[in-house]
Design an enzyme around this catalytic site. Sequence first.
Site, PDB file in Angstrom:
ATOM      1  N   TYR A  32       0.864  -1.158   0.128  1.00  0.00           N
ATOM      2  CA  TYR A  32       0.090  -0.092   0.024  1.00  0.00           C
ATOM      3  C   TYR A  32       0.855   1.405   0.054  1.00  0.00           C
ATOM      4  O   TYR A  32       0.874   2.223   0.660  1.00  0.00           O
ATOM      5  CB  TYR A  32      -0.866   0.033   1.311  1.00  0.00           C
ATOM      6  N   HIS A  34       3.312   4.495  -0.568  1.00  0.00           N
ATOM      7  CA  HIS A  34       3.041   5.996  -0.619  1.00  0.00           C
ATOM      8  C   HIS A  34       4.423   6.684  -1.209  1.00  0.00           C
ATOM      9  O   HIS A  34       5.355   5.816  -1.423  1.00  0.00           O
ATOM     10  CB  HIS A  34       2.573   6.546   0.643  1.00  0.00           C
ATOM     11  N   HIS A  37       7.625   5.368   0.998  1.00  0.00           N
ATOM     12  CA  HIS A  37       8.060   4.160   0.396  1.00  0.00           C
ATOM     13  C   HIS A  37       8.936   4.362  -0.752  1.00  0.00           C
ATOM     14  O   HIS A  37      10.158   3.894  -0.966  1.00  0.00           O
ATOM     15  CB  HIS A  37       7.144   3.064   0.261  1.00  0.00           C
ATOM     16  N   GLN A 149      13.045   6.536   8.458  1.00  0.00           N
ATOM     17  CA  GLN A 149      13.120   7.348   9.627  1.00  0.00           C
ATOM     18  C   GLN A 149      11.613   7.412  10.363  1.00  0.00           C
ATOM     19  O   GLN A 149      11.537   7.673  11.549  1.00  0.00           O
ATOM     20  CB  GLN A 149      13.720   8.647   9.611  1.00  0.00           C
ATOM     21  N   ASP A 151       9.457   5.195  11.223  1.00  0.00           N
ATOM     22  CA  ASP A 151       9.548   4.094  12.109  1.00  0.00           C
ATOM     23  C   ASP A 151      10.927   3.924  13.041  1.00  0.00           C
ATOM     24  O   ASP A 151      11.624   3.262  12.845  1.00  0.00           O
ATOM     25  CB  ASP A 151       9.294   2.563  11.503  1.00  0.00           C
ATOM     26  N   GLN A 154      11.851   1.100  15.077  1.00  0.00           N
ATOM     27  CA  GLN A 154      12.072  -0.097  14.275  1.00  0.00           C
ATOM     28  C   GLN A 154      13.587  -0.046  13.677  1.00  0.00           C
ATOM     29  O   GLN A 154      14.215  -0.881  13.528  1.00  0.00           O
ATOM     30  CB  GLN A 154      11.055  -0.059  13.290  1.00  0.00           C
TER      31      GLN A 154
END
Length: 282
Positions: A32, A34, A37, A149, A151, A154
């Site tokens: 999904y 955007h 990404h 960045q 996340d 993570q």
Amino acid sequence: MKVIHTISEMQQYSKEQHKAGKVVGIVPTMGYLHDGHLSLVDTARANGATVVVVTIFVNPIQFAPNEDFEKYPRDLQRDCALLEAKNVDAVFAPSVKEMYGEEPTCFVVENKLSKGLCAKTRPTHFQGVTTVVAKLFNAVLPDIAVFGQKDAQQARVLKRMVRDLNFPIQLVISPLIREKDGLALSSRNKYLSPEERKNALVLSRSLKEAQETLEKDGMSIPAILDSIKGKIASSGGKVDYVECVDAETLEDVRSRTGKEIMFVLAAYFGNTRLIDNVLFKY
Ligand code: PAF
């Protein structure tokens, strides 16, 4: 653009690329897609990847039973069209059965950086992330891996995994991308009603104000954290956490360090949990 669904075919493809002298970059995603990404693809190339593989896999083991695994948005066709337009070389989109079909009993656990912040409300989340990313690394055999960045926690947990488990991979953290009005790009923004979306702008606004206030030493860090919490609550959000941490160790920061620090937060608008952060030297 090649679309690959099995681990063995993925490994084969990557070995061929290495034989041809290519540098393989991986951009792991849950699809999904955007612009955030898509910017990771540019970062992979800017860091030397000559072949970019984007993985699309909604990873069930990083969602708790009460979370949005089932309703997480999926649209492989649309994602592939976006990646094709971006000249991505291959998409790795395995099924859940391909990734976890053999009832696995081995998992990857990071024991420090993955304990605070988001883990307080999502205690099993990071074990799911480290495990799937280790598996994706073993499938794609990349030289370079790019994470956003957005996340922030993570990315640090995965950086530690790469270091501690000696993955021969350069991990790059790519800047957070925002909408024009400041909202951090996220596939979950789709869940927000127009009203919630408008209210959620308080997140980026209060983080920006927090940075500005701290940079001119206008308030103590605890006072700034309280002020962010107050702003979120008065805009109709429910605070999960707001913290100021060292950008590498994720330990609390309460005074000037001379290093990179982050204000990091998570908050609910309606049922949607959003995260955001600002990273700067202080
Ligand atoms: O950031 C994400 O989209 C996911 O957590 C990741 C890294 C692809 C693992 O499933």
